[in-house]
Design a protein around this motif. Structure first.
Motif, PDB file in Angstrom:
ATOM      1  N   SER A   1      -6.174  -2.309  -5.192  1.00  0.00           N
ATOM      2  CA  SER A   1      -5.889  -3.725  -4.925  1.00  0.00           C
ATOM      3  C   SER A   1      -4.430  -4.057  -5.218  1.00  0.00           C
ATOM      4  CB  SER A   1      -6.822  -4.624  -5.746  1.00  0.00           C
ATOM      5  OG  SER A   1      -6.757  -4.321  -7.131  1.00  0.00           O
ATOM      6  N   ALA A   2      -3.830  -3.370  -6.190  1.00  0.00           N
ATOM      7  CA  ALA A   2      -2.408  -3.580  -6.476  1.00  0.00           C
ATOM      8  C   ALA A   2      -1.557  -3.147  -5.294  1.00  0.00           C
ATOM      9  CB  ALA A   2      -2.003  -2.819  -7.734  1.00  0.00           C
ATOM     10  N   ALA A   3      -1.842  -1.970  -4.752  1.00  0.00           N
ATOM     11  CA  ALA A   3      -1.072  -1.466  -3.609  1.00  0.00           C
ATOM     12  C   ALA A   3      -1.222  -2.388  -2.412  1.00  0.00           C
ATOM     13  CB  ALA A   3      -1.529  -0.054  -3.267  1.00  0.00           C
ATOM     14  N   ARG A   4      -2.420  -2.871  -2.170  1.00  0.00           N
ATOM     15  CA  ARG A   4      -2.654  -3.762  -1.031  1.00  0.00           C
ATOM     16  C   ARG A   4      -1.941  -5.100  -1.228  1.00  0.00           C
ATOM     17  NH1 ARG A   4      -9.145  -2.415  -0.142  1.00  0.00           N
ATOM     18  NH2 ARG A   4      -8.811  -0.402   0.928  1.00  0.00           N
ATOM     19  N   LEU A   5      -1.911  -5.592  -2.482  1.00  0.00           N
ATOM     20  CA  LEU A   5      -1.224  -6.858  -2.742  1.00  0.00           C
ATOM     21  C   LEU A   5       0.283  -6.693  -2.563  1.00  0.00           C
ATOM     22  CD1 LEU A   5      -1.580  -9.806  -3.613  1.00  0.00           C
ATOM     23  CD2 LEU A   5      -1.236  -9.066  -5.978  1.00  0.00           C
ATOM     24  N   LEU A   6       0.823  -5.560  -2.980  1.00  0.00           N
ATOM     25  CA  LEU A   6       2.252  -5.317  -2.780  1.00  0.00           C
ATOM     26  C   LEU A   6       2.580  -5.259  -1.297  1.00  0.00           C
ATOM     27  CD1 LEU A   6       5.023  -4.706  -4.015  1.00  0.00           C
ATOM     28  CD2 LEU A   6       4.420  -2.268  -3.966  1.00  0.00           C
ATOM     29  N   ARG A   7       1.727  -4.611  -0.509  1.00  0.00           N
ATOM     30  CA  ARG A   7       1.951  -4.555   0.935  1.00  0.00           C
ATOM     31  C   ARG A   7       1.937  -5.967   1.528  1.00  0.00           C
ATOM     32  NH1 ARG A   7       1.956  -0.913   5.410  1.00  0.00           N
ATOM     33  NH2 ARG A   7       2.585  -2.249   7.137  1.00  0.00           N
ATOM     34  N   GLN A   8       0.992  -6.778   1.097  1.00  0.00           N
ATOM     35  CA  GLN A   8       0.899  -8.149   1.601  1.00  0.00           C
ATOM     36  C   GLN A   8       2.152  -8.949   1.224  1.00  0.00           C
ATOM     37  OE1 GLN A   8      -2.442 -10.332   0.041  1.00  0.00           O
ATOM     38  NE2 GLN A   8      -2.030 -12.146   1.292  1.00  0.00           N
ATOM     39  N   LEU A   9       2.607  -8.785  -0.010  1.00  0.00           N
ATOM     40  CA  LEU A   9       3.814  -9.479  -0.464  1.00  0.00           C
ATOM     41  C   LEU A   9       5.015  -9.071   0.377  1.00  0.00           C
ATOM     42  CD1 LEU A   9       5.525 -11.131  -2.453  1.00  0.00           C
ATOM     43  CD2 LEU A   9       5.510  -9.150  -3.986  1.00  0.00           C
TER      44      LEU A   9
ATOM     45  N   ILE B   1       8.151   0.394  -3.658  1.00  0.00           N
ATOM     46  CA  ILE B   1       7.011   1.308  -3.729  1.00  0.00           C
ATOM     47  C   ILE B   1       7.264   2.388  -4.764  1.00  0.00           C
ATOM     48  CG2 ILE B   1       5.687   3.049  -2.451  1.00  0.00           C
ATOM     49  CD1 ILE B   1       6.258   1.352   0.094  1.00  0.00           C
ATOM     50  N   ALA B   2       8.480   2.933  -4.773  1.00  0.00           N
ATOM     51  CA  ALA B   2       8.798   4.041  -5.670  1.00  0.00           C
ATOM     52  C   ALA B   2       8.599   3.650  -7.128  1.00  0.00           C
ATOM     53  CB  ALA B   2      10.241   4.494  -5.437  1.00  0.00           C
ATOM     54  N   TYR B   3       9.110   2.499  -7.523  1.00  0.00           N
ATOM     55  CA  TYR B   3       8.973   2.096  -8.928  1.00  0.00           C
ATOM     56  C   TYR B   3       7.519   1.753  -9.259  1.00  0.00           C
ATOM     57  CZ  TYR B   3      10.185   0.134 -13.461  1.00  0.00           C
ATOM     58  OH  TYR B   3      10.279  -0.109 -14.813  1.00  0.00           O
ATOM     59  N   SER B   4       6.819   1.167  -8.305  1.00  0.00           N
ATOM     60  CA  SER B   4       5.415   0.837  -8.530  1.00  0.00           C
ATOM     61  C   SER B   4       4.566   2.096  -8.681  1.00  0.00           C
ATOM     62  CB  SER B   4       4.883  -0.032  -7.387  1.00  0.00           C
ATOM     63  OG  SER B   4       5.525  -1.289  -7.377  1.00  0.00           O
ATOM     64  N   VAL B   5       4.775   3.069  -7.813  1.00  0.00           N
ATOM     65  CA  VAL B   5       4.035   4.328  -7.923  1.00  0.00           C
ATOM     66  C   VAL B   5       4.332   5.007  -9.259  1.00  0.00           C
ATOM     67  CG1 VAL B   5       3.817   6.663  -6.990  1.00  0.00           C
ATOM     68  CG2 VAL B   5       3.802   4.706  -5.444  1.00  0.00           C
TER      69      VAL B   5
ATOM     70  N   LEU C   1      -3.420   7.757  -3.904  1.00  0.00           N
ATOM     71  CA  LEU C   1      -4.301   6.625  -3.636  1.00  0.00           C
ATOM     72  C   LEU C   1      -3.488   5.348  -3.445  1.00  0.00           C
ATOM     73  CD1 LEU C   1      -7.201   5.630  -3.371  1.00  0.00           C
ATOM     74  CD2 LEU C   1      -7.277   5.361  -5.861  1.00  0.00           C
ATOM     75  N   PHE C   2      -2.448   5.180  -4.241  1.00  0.00           N
ATOM     76  CA  PHE C   2      -1.584   4.011  -4.080  1.00  0.00           C
ATOM     77  C   PHE C   2      -0.918   4.038  -2.708  1.00  0.00           C
ATOM     78  CE2 PHE C   2       1.964   1.193  -4.496  1.00  0.00           C
ATOM     79  CZ  PHE C   2       1.651   0.284  -5.494  1.00  0.00           C
ATOM     80  N   CYS C   3      -0.392   5.212  -2.336  1.00  0.00           N
ATOM     81  CA  CYS C   3       0.272   5.349  -1.029  1.00  0.00           C
ATOM     82  C   CYS C   3      -0.708   5.114   0.120  1.00  0.00           C
ATOM     83  CB  CYS C   3       0.899   6.731  -0.905  1.00  0.00           C
ATOM     84  SG  CYS C   3       2.340   7.001  -1.965  1.00  0.00           S
ATOM     85  N   ASP C   4      -1.910   5.656  -0.010  1.00  0.00           N
ATOM     86  CA  ASP C   4      -2.928   5.456   1.025  1.00  0.00           C
ATOM     87  C   ASP C   4      -3.269   3.975   1.171  1.00  0.00           C
ATOM     88  OD1 ASP C   4      -3.022   8.177   1.424  1.00  0.00           O
ATOM     89  OD2 ASP C   4      -4.902   8.489   0.335  1.00  0.00           O
ATOM     90  N   SER C   5      -3.401   3.281   0.040  1.00  0.00           N
ATOM     91  CA  SER C   5      -3.811   1.877   0.055  1.00  0.00           C
ATOM     92  C   SER C   5      -2.709   0.971   0.593  1.00  0.00           C
ATOM     93  CB  SER C   5      -4.221   1.431  -1.359  1.00  0.00           C
ATOM     94  OG  SER C   5      -5.271   2.243  -1.854  1.00  0.00           O
TER      95      SER C   5
ATOM     96  N   ASP D   1       8.065   8.588   4.472  1.00  0.00           N
ATOM     97  CA  ASP D   1       8.447   7.940   3.222  1.00  0.00           C
ATOM     98  C   ASP D   1       7.868   8.688   2.019  1.00  0.00           C
ATOM     99  OD1 ASP D   1      10.071   5.991   4.216  1.00  0.00           O
ATOM    100  OD2 ASP D   1       8.574   4.391   4.180  1.00  0.00           O
ATOM    101  N   ARG D   2       6.694   9.262   2.167  1.00  0.00           N
ATOM    102  CA  ARG D   2       6.115  10.041   1.068  1.00  0.00           C
ATOM    103  C   ARG D   2       6.984  11.253   0.761  1.00  0.00           C
ATOM    104  NH1 ARG D   2      -0.462   9.441   1.330  1.00  0.00           N
ATOM    105  NH2 ARG D   2      -0.503   7.567   2.606  1.00  0.00           N
ATOM    106  N   GLN D   3       7.590  11.831   1.788  1.00  0.00           N
ATOM    107  CA  GLN D   3       8.471  12.976   1.588  1.00  0.00           C
ATOM    108  C   GLN D   3       9.684  12.595   0.734  1.00  0.00           C
ATOM    109  OE1 GLN D   3       8.069  16.117   2.567  1.00  0.00           O
ATOM    110  NE2 GLN D   3       6.276  15.938   3.886  1.00  0.00           N
ATOM    111  N   LYS D   4      10.084  11.331   0.800  1.00  0.00           N
ATOM    112  CA  LYS D   4      11.269  10.861   0.079  1.00  0.00           C
ATOM    113  C   LYS D   4      10.935  10.163  -1.233  1.00  0.00           C
ATOM    114  CE  LYS D   4      12.355   8.524   3.787  1.00  0.00           C
ATOM    115  NZ  LYS D   4      13.037   7.632   4.772  1.00  0.00           N
TER     116      LYS D   4
END
Length: 256
Positions: free
Chosen positions: A82-90, A154-158, A184-188, A195-198
């Motif tokens: 839910s955190a990852a999804r909320l960040l995407r929405q933001l 995303i990087a700092y959140s992960v 799981l965070f990246c998937d969500s 971007d995952r490569q970086k």
């Protein structure tokens, strides 16, 4: 009034259903951002109530709050998703803000980074969100918001949610557990494979930038940052940089 912990500044209080915080140089810009987010239907952040003699008054974001070590609801997969999804929405909502302001006329706590794809929260971490049960339903403390690429946030959140930390209090689980949580965070969030490569490189750059900022603020006489340096907080980030560098290939393989 109830004193609230966390964040980067002292003098934060809860008064009924509002939060009273010191006015900062960047507060006017953050207020514009918060008002825009609410106008666009994003209500998971504080609402600007007004000013009061050198302080800002914001709505209180309801929910349970946590800090490290991550235990209980904040450590659940539901909270992570839910955190990852909320960040995407933001991030998605914030794109419109970039089209409605002249960035040259805005002031931010942290420097803007190109390409300015979204408005990053800057500190989207387990200690800056509110939960209802196991679900992240709110985010607060927008002082560190600034224009930057999505991956910067995303990087700092992960890094914080996995978490790829070496401190005995902050760390959680094994490296394999951390990699699984990062994936799981990246998937969500729906992070692209490119971007995952970086991602690990971006995490390291983000932490290096944070250490540089902390040292610079301490040098200007900021008492809070000077105390953090004296307590060795920056050394913890440097140790985490080494940890990420040592395990970069394994992390990338696991999240891709």
């Amino acid at each position: 009034m109830e004193t609230l912990s966390g964040g980067r500044s002292t003098g934060i209080y809860r008064q009924g259903e509002t939060v009273v915080r010191p006015i900062q140089e960047w507060s006017a810009t953050v207020h514009r951002l918060l008002r825009y987010l609410h106008q666009q239907g994003f209500h998971a952040c504080p609402e600007v109530i007004g000013m009061d003699t050198g302080s800002e008054v914001l709505s209180f974001v309801e929910g349970d709050t946590y800090n490290y070590p991550l235990e209980g609801a904040i450590a659940s997969e539901e909270a992570l998703i839910s955190a990852a999804r909320l960040l995407r929405q933001l991030h998605d909502v914030s794109q419109g803000f970039l089209n409605n302001v002249n960035l040259a006329e805005t002031v931010w706590m942290l420097p803007a980074r190109e390409p300015a794809e979204v408005i990053c929260h800057g500190d989207f971490t387990p200690y800056n969100v509110a939960l209802s049960g196991n679900e992240v339903v709110g985010v607060f403390d927008f002082d560190t918001a600034h224009p930057a690429p999505r991956l910067w946030d995303i990087a700092y959140s992960v890094y914080c949610w996995s978490p790829f930390k070496t401190d005995p209090i902050d760390k959680m689980g094994t490296l394999n557990t951390q990699i699984a949580r990062a994936r799981l965070f990246c998937d969500s969030y729906c992070v692209s494979n490119s971007d995952r490569q970086k991602l690990v490189t971006e995490m390291i750059t983000r932490l290096q930038s944070l250490v540089t900022f902390m040292l610079a603020q301490a040098d200007t006489g900021d008492e809070q940052f000077a105390q953090h340096i004296a307590e060795g907080h920056h050394a913890g980030y440097l140790a985490d940089i080494d940890y990420l560098s040592l395990n970069e290939n394994k992390i990338i393989e696991g999240i891709c």
